[in-house]
Design a protein around this motif. Structure first.
Motif, PDB file in Angstrom:
ATOM      1  N   ASP A 121       0.831  -1.206   0.000  1.00  0.00           N
ATOM      2  CA  ASP A 121       0.000   0.000   0.000  1.00  0.00           C
ATOM      3  C   ASP A 121       0.864   1.254   0.000  1.00  0.00           C
ATOM      4  N   CYS A 122       1.967   1.208   0.735  1.00  0.00           N
ATOM      5  CA  CYS A 122       2.877   2.354   0.768  1.00  0.00           C
ATOM      6  C   CYS A 122       3.507   2.587  -0.605  1.00  0.00           C
ATOM      7  N   MET A 123       3.786   1.497  -1.328  1.00  0.00           N
ATOM      8  CA  MET A 123       4.359   1.625  -2.669  1.00  0.00           C
ATOM      9  C   MET A 123       3.381   2.299  -3.612  1.00  0.00           C
ATOM     10  N   VAL A 124       2.118   1.914  -3.539  1.00  0.00           N
ATOM     11  CA  VAL A 124       1.091   2.540  -4.379  1.00  0.00           C
ATOM     12  C   VAL A 124       0.993   4.032  -4.057  1.00  0.00           C
ATOM     13  N   SER A 168       4.326   4.331   8.439  1.00  0.00           N
ATOM     14  CA  SER A 168       3.721   4.400   7.122  1.00  0.00           C
ATOM     15  C   SER A 168       4.200   5.619   6.359  1.00  0.00           C
ATOM     16  N   ARG A 169       4.247   6.781   7.006  1.00  0.00           N
ATOM     17  CA  ARG A 169       4.693   7.995   6.334  1.00  0.00           C
ATOM     18  C   ARG A 169       6.169   7.891   5.940  1.00  0.00           C
ATOM     19  N   ALA A 170       6.992   7.326   6.811  1.00  0.00           N
ATOM     20  CA  ALA A 170       8.415   7.181   6.505  1.00  0.00           C
ATOM     21  C   ALA A 170       8.619   6.272   5.291  1.00  0.00           C
ATOM     22  N   LEU A 171       7.864   5.174   5.233  1.00  0.00           N
ATOM     23  CA  LEU A 171       7.981   4.258   4.099  1.00  0.00           C
ATOM     24  C   LEU A 171       7.535   4.930   2.801  1.00  0.00           C
ATOM     25  N   VAL A 172       6.449   5.690   2.851  1.00  0.00           N
ATOM     26  CA  VAL A 172       5.968   6.377   1.653  1.00  0.00           C
ATOM     27  C   VAL A 172       7.003   7.387   1.167  1.00  0.00           C
ATOM     28  N   LEU A 173       7.564   8.164   2.090  1.00  0.00           N
ATOM     29  CA  LEU A 173       8.589   9.136   1.695  1.00  0.00           C
ATOM     30  C   LEU A 173       9.810   8.442   1.108  1.00  0.00           C
TER      31      LEU A 173
END
Length: 306
Positions: free
Chosen positions: A29-32, A119-124
């Protein structure tokens, strides 16, 4: 990293296996989200698109007297009455190491935050990898993935994250060689002296560093009142406050002093420092990091930049 005054969460303590499973479920989900985020800021990517001696075609342009005839593209020139040369893109792939703290304190999410810090760290992390990969940079993650220059580097990084156990604390950087950039994303709540003991040697080795501190709004605002029990998600230590509101002023001063001390120390190393709250748009932090990597002044926007 150790947490400062986080309220007890209902999630039980997880062992390494369950943490890895939880992260594996989170990463897709973070990749998307990261790809969506990258697309919104791609106009400001960390690119090096300019004429040079690379191999990739960049553009056709009119021939200028005095240029080598070997640069003329005769097929393109034959289409009309002008003579064109074929410019190539300068390819000097740069290595950028990207790391995100995935220790238990990053799982925290209050009712004030849009997502967890993890989650925010992974998305960034993945969005930055996506943007840099599109511009031809070499992307690596200390202890997770060796640097690669590939269009799907972000996807490969996501896969590597899913298959590696969660690790707390700053990464092992012994494998980093040469003149590189390193982007560190986490909450950085450990004592400043401990953090700088790890970062100082990296700066002395010539690495250009960029630190992104991800914070939940509750960690800044301390919105607690009445009898409240706090816990450190890593050590399990607990603190019970009969009237939590009486701690707010002292807590706010300690939190601000820690952040300011960290910022000053990083500034002395010549490193950039960005603060980002999970109730803010992720694009703000991404654009700020991109600006620093590009050698430009960061955007002066609430919640980012220093």
């Amino acid at each position: 990293m150790a947490s400062v005054g986080q309220i007890v969460q209902p999630t039980p303590t997880r062992d390494v296996l369950s943490r890895a499973q939880a992260r594996a479920a989170l990463v897709p989900d973070c990749m998307v989200e990261a790809q969506r985020l990258a697309n919104t800021v791609i106009a400001g990517w960390h690119g090096r698109r300019k004429r040079g001696i690379g191999e990739n075609f960049w553009q056709f342009r009119p021939y200028v007297d005095g240029e080598s005839l070997s640069r003329i593209d005769w097929r393109r020139s034959a289409r009309d009455d002008h003579t064109y040369v074929r410019d190539r893109e300068w390819e000097a792939a740069h290595t950028v190491w990207i790391w995100a703290d995935l220790s238990p304190s990053m799982m925290y999410k209050s009712t004030f935050g849009a997502v967890s810090k993890e989650s925010r760290a992974l998305v960034l992390m993945l969005a930055l990898a996506e943007i840099l990969a599109r511009s031809g940079e070499r992307i690596g993650c200390p202890g997770i993935m060796e640097p690669i220059a590939a269009r799907n580097a972000a996807e490969r990084l996501a896969t590597a994250l899913m298959h590696n156990p969660a690790a707390g604390g700053l990464p092992d950087t012994a494998m980093i060689r040469g003149n590189s950039d390193i982007v560190l994303i986490g909450d950085f709540l450990d004592p400043v002296a401990d953090v700088m003991d790890r970062l100082g040697p990296l700066a002395r080795r010539g690495l250009r560093g960029h630190v992104v501190e991800v914070a939940d709004p509750a960690e800044e605002l301390f919105p607690y009142a009445g009898r409240t029990e706090f816990t450190d998600p890593e050590s399990g230590m607990k603190l019970t406050a009969g009237r939590a509101e009486t701690l707010k002023d002292d807590y706010a001063r300690a939190y601000a002093a820690r952040r300011e001390s960290l910022a000053d120390n990083l500034r002395h190393l010549g490193w950039s420092f960005i603060t980002h709250r999970t109730d803010r748009l992720a694009s703000e932090a991404l654009v700020a990091v991109h600006a620093y990597l590009s050698g430009l002044p960061a955007m002066k926007t609430e919640g980012i930049g220093r």
